[in-house]
Scaffold this active site. Structure first.
Site, PDB file in Angstrom:
ATOM      1  N   GLY A 164     -29.062  10.481   3.523  1.00 32.33           N
ATOM      2  CA  GLY A 164     -30.213  10.307   4.403  1.00 32.33           C
ATOM      3  C   GLY A 164     -30.882  11.614   4.780  1.00 32.33           C
ATOM      4  O   GLY A 164     -32.125  11.736   4.723  1.00 32.33           O
ATOM      5  N   THR A 165     -30.098  12.611   5.159  1.00 32.16           N
ATOM      6  CA  THR A 165     -30.652  13.900   5.560  1.00 32.16           C
ATOM      7  C   THR A 165     -31.384  14.565   4.407  1.00 32.16           C
ATOM      8  O   THR A 165     -32.491  15.096   4.574  1.00 32.16           O
ATOM      9  CB  THR A 165     -29.528  14.826   6.069  1.00 32.16           C
ATOM     10  OG1 THR A 165     -28.896  14.209   7.183  1.00 32.16           O
ATOM     11  CG2 THR A 165     -30.081  16.171   6.494  1.00 32.16           C
ATOM     12  N   GLY A 215       0.782  -1.229   0.000  1.00 35.65           N
ATOM     13  CA  GLY A 215       0.000   0.000   0.000  1.00 35.65           C
ATOM     14  C   GLY A 215       0.811   1.275   0.000  1.00 35.65           C
ATOM     15  O   GLY A 215       0.255   2.360  -0.155  1.00 35.65           O
ATOM     16  N   ASP A 241     -23.289  13.028   1.684  1.00 35.27           N
ATOM     17  CA  ASP A 241     -22.527  11.798   1.925  1.00 35.27           C
ATOM     18  C   ASP A 241     -23.423  10.579   1.725  1.00 35.27           C
ATOM     19  O   ASP A 241     -23.466   9.993   0.655  1.00 35.27           O
ATOM     20  CB  ASP A 241     -21.926  11.843   3.327  1.00 35.27           C
ATOM     21  CG  ASP A 241     -20.902  10.734   3.567  1.00 35.27           C
ATOM     22  OD1 ASP A 241     -20.783   9.838   2.705  1.00 35.27           O
ATOM     23  OD2 ASP A 241     -20.226  10.759   4.598  1.00 35.27           O
ATOM     24  N   THR A 242     -24.170  10.195   2.745  1.00 34.87           N
ATOM     25  CA  THR A 242     -25.033   9.016   2.612  1.00 34.87           C
ATOM     26  C   THR A 242     -26.413   9.355   2.054  1.00 34.87           C
ATOM     27  O   THR A 242     -27.160   8.460   1.690  1.00 34.87           O
ATOM     28  CB  THR A 242     -25.216   8.316   3.969  1.00 34.87           C
ATOM     29  OG1 THR A 242     -25.821   9.220   4.893  1.00 34.87           O
ATOM     30  CG2 THR A 242     -23.866   7.853   4.514  1.00 34.87           C
ATOM     31  N   ARG A 293     -15.358  17.790   8.093  1.00 33.90           N
ATOM     32  CA  ARG A 293     -16.440  17.740   9.085  1.00 33.90           C
ATOM     33  C   ARG A 293     -15.909  17.643  10.515  1.00 33.90           C
ATOM     34  O   ARG A 293     -16.632  17.945  11.462  1.00 33.90           O
ATOM     35  CB  ARG A 293     -17.366  16.553   8.795  1.00 33.90           C
ATOM     36  CG  ARG A 293     -18.320  16.799   7.644  1.00 33.90           C
ATOM     37  CD  ARG A 293     -19.102  15.571   7.268  1.00 33.90           C
ATOM     38  NE  ARG A 293     -18.267  14.578   6.581  1.00 33.90           N
ATOM     39  CZ  ARG A 293     -18.730  13.474   6.040  1.00 33.90           C
ATOM     40  NH1 ARG A 293     -20.023  13.185   6.108  1.00 33.90           N
ATOM     41  NH2 ARG A 293     -17.920  12.634   5.414  1.00 33.90           N
ATOM     42  N   GLN A 294     -14.657  17.243  10.659  1.00 34.33           N
ATOM     43  CA  GLN A 294     -14.051  17.161  11.996  1.00 34.33           C
ATOM     44  C   GLN A 294     -13.282  18.458  12.272  1.00 34.33           C
ATOM     45  O   GLN A 294     -12.065  18.478  12.392  1.00 34.33           O
ATOM     46  CB  GLN A 294     -13.140  15.943  12.088  1.00 34.33           C
ATOM     47  CG  GLN A 294     -13.887  14.623  11.911  1.00 34.33           C
ATOM     48  CD  GLN A 294     -12.978  13.415  12.085  1.00 34.33           C
ATOM     49  OE1 GLN A 294     -12.139  13.381  12.980  1.00 34.33           O
ATOM     50  NE2 GLN A 294     -13.144  12.415  11.221  1.00 34.33           N
ATOM     51  N   LYS A 335     -33.733  20.420  12.438  1.00 35.05           N
ATOM     52  CA  LYS A 335     -33.412  19.008  12.578  1.00 35.05           C
ATOM     53  C   LYS A 335     -32.536  18.794  13.795  1.00 35.05           C
ATOM     54  O   LYS A 335     -31.922  19.732  14.319  1.00 35.05           O
ATOM     55  CB  LYS A 335     -32.707  18.470  11.321  1.00 35.05           C
ATOM     56  CG  LYS A 335     -31.287  18.986  11.107  1.00 35.05           C
ATOM     57  CD  LYS A 335     -30.680  18.397   9.843  1.00 35.05           C
ATOM     58  CE  LYS A 335     -29.228  18.833   9.679  1.00 35.05           C
ATOM     59  NZ  LYS A 335     -28.626  18.308   8.453  1.00 35.05           N
TER      60      LYS A 335
END
EC number: 2.7.6.1
Length: 326
Positions: free
Chosen positions: A237-238, A46, A234-235, A104-105, A202
């Site tokens: 969902g929101t 890697g 990202d996913t 995001r962090q 939310k």
């Protein structure tokens, strides 16, 4: 004569990681340059190796890499490229990361947590970066994490122009997916001609990443085509829940506009079936064919990146690209 004089010479060179070569090629085309040839490969364990095939001594280097999955490999490859340029005597190194990995962090929600967005900035500084160029940071204060100039570009003009051109005959409302994006929504509303604003109230549990509950709409959306704006998806969902809530509240239709299409896991299916009329991204991150669906539009960010790179190279004004508002 005790000194030697010479006419200063500037030489722009563009370098591309392996994450998103299509974007790099488009940027090179707009700049009317070619991507500097390099050897780049990964060892069996890697480890990443990079070597440039041309001299880079004294050049103004722009190193473009998208921080897409596998994100740690892409960041590490860009760090190695910067290190190679520093050791080969490049005059100035600008890291072009259209999407800032780990953005995001950017703060601690609870004790004993990292601030990984700062760590990324520190690593690039140590590697030898003089400057960072990025698009639509998750939060603007991330600019302060890097000890040097940061060119924070905005995809808003690119996305908004598409909205204005496609939905000129609709009554619009700009919707922020949460209260934290209201200021961005205000800028959207201004560019779209003073449209009404709304936001989704939310809740989110910091212990459960990628999960949020859309509770209710604050603002007037009845009978309007709602433009839901965000920096990344990202996913999905929101956004899917937001579209559902808006349609229940009487929105005539919903269009989703986001800069970064991370699109992890079930995101493509969620977005394709959420009821949105159109889902718009820029190509700051690669979106392969298997993640695309009929109602998705992907706009090119390459012209904006190329103009910003040209301004930096010419010691011009990046702020001028956004009418002084950057």
């Amino acid at each position: 004569m005790s000194a030697m004089s010479a006419t200063p010479k500037k030489n722009l060179m563009l370098f591309s990681g392996r994450a998103h070569p299509e974007l790099a090629e488009q940027v090179a085309k707009h700049l009317d340059v070619t991507i500097t040839p390099q050897s780049a490969y990964s060892f069996a364990n890697g480890e990443i190796f990079v070597r440039f095939e041309e001299s880079v001594r004294g050049c103004d280097a722009f190193v473009l890499q998208s921080h897409s999955a596998p994100i740690n490999d892409q960041i590490m490859e860009q760090l190695i490229m910067v290190d190679a340029l520093k050791r080969a005597s490049a005059k100035r190194i600008t890291v072009v990361m259209p999407f800032w990995g780990y953005a995001r962090q950017d703060k601690k929600h609870r004790g004993r947590e990292p601030i990984s967005a700062r760590l990324v900035a520190d690593m690039f500084k140590v590697a030898g970066a003089d400057r960072i160029m990025t698009v639509d940071l998750h939060t603007a204060q991330i600019q302060g994490f890097f000890d040097g100039p940061v060119d924070h570009l905005f995809a808003l003009p690119v996305l908004a122009e598409h909205i204005k051109r496609t939905y000129a005959d609709h009554e619009l409302a700009v919707v922020s997916p949460d209260s934290g994006r209201v200021r961005l929504a205000e800028r959207w509303a201004e560019i779209l001609g003073g449209t009404p604003l709304a936001f989704i109230h939310k809740t989110r549990d910091p212990r459960k990443p990628n999960e949020a509950v859309a509770n209710r709409v604050v603002g007037e959306v009845d009978g309007r085509l709602c433009v839901v704006i965000d920096d990344m998806i990202d996913t999905g969902g929101t956004v899917a829940k937001t579209v559902e809530v808006l349609l229940k509240e009487g929105a005539s239709d919903v269009v989703v506009a986001a800069t970064h299409g991370v699109l992890s896991g079930p995101a493509p299916e969620r977005l394709a079936t959420c009821g949105a009329r159109e889902v718009i991204f820029t190509d700051t991150l690669p979106i392969p064919d298997e993640k695309r669906f009929p109602s998705m539009s992907v706009l090119s960010i390459a012209p904006l990146l190329a103009r910003a790179i040209h301004e930096v190279f010419d010691d011009g004004s990046v702020t001028s690209l956004f009418d002084g508002n950057a």
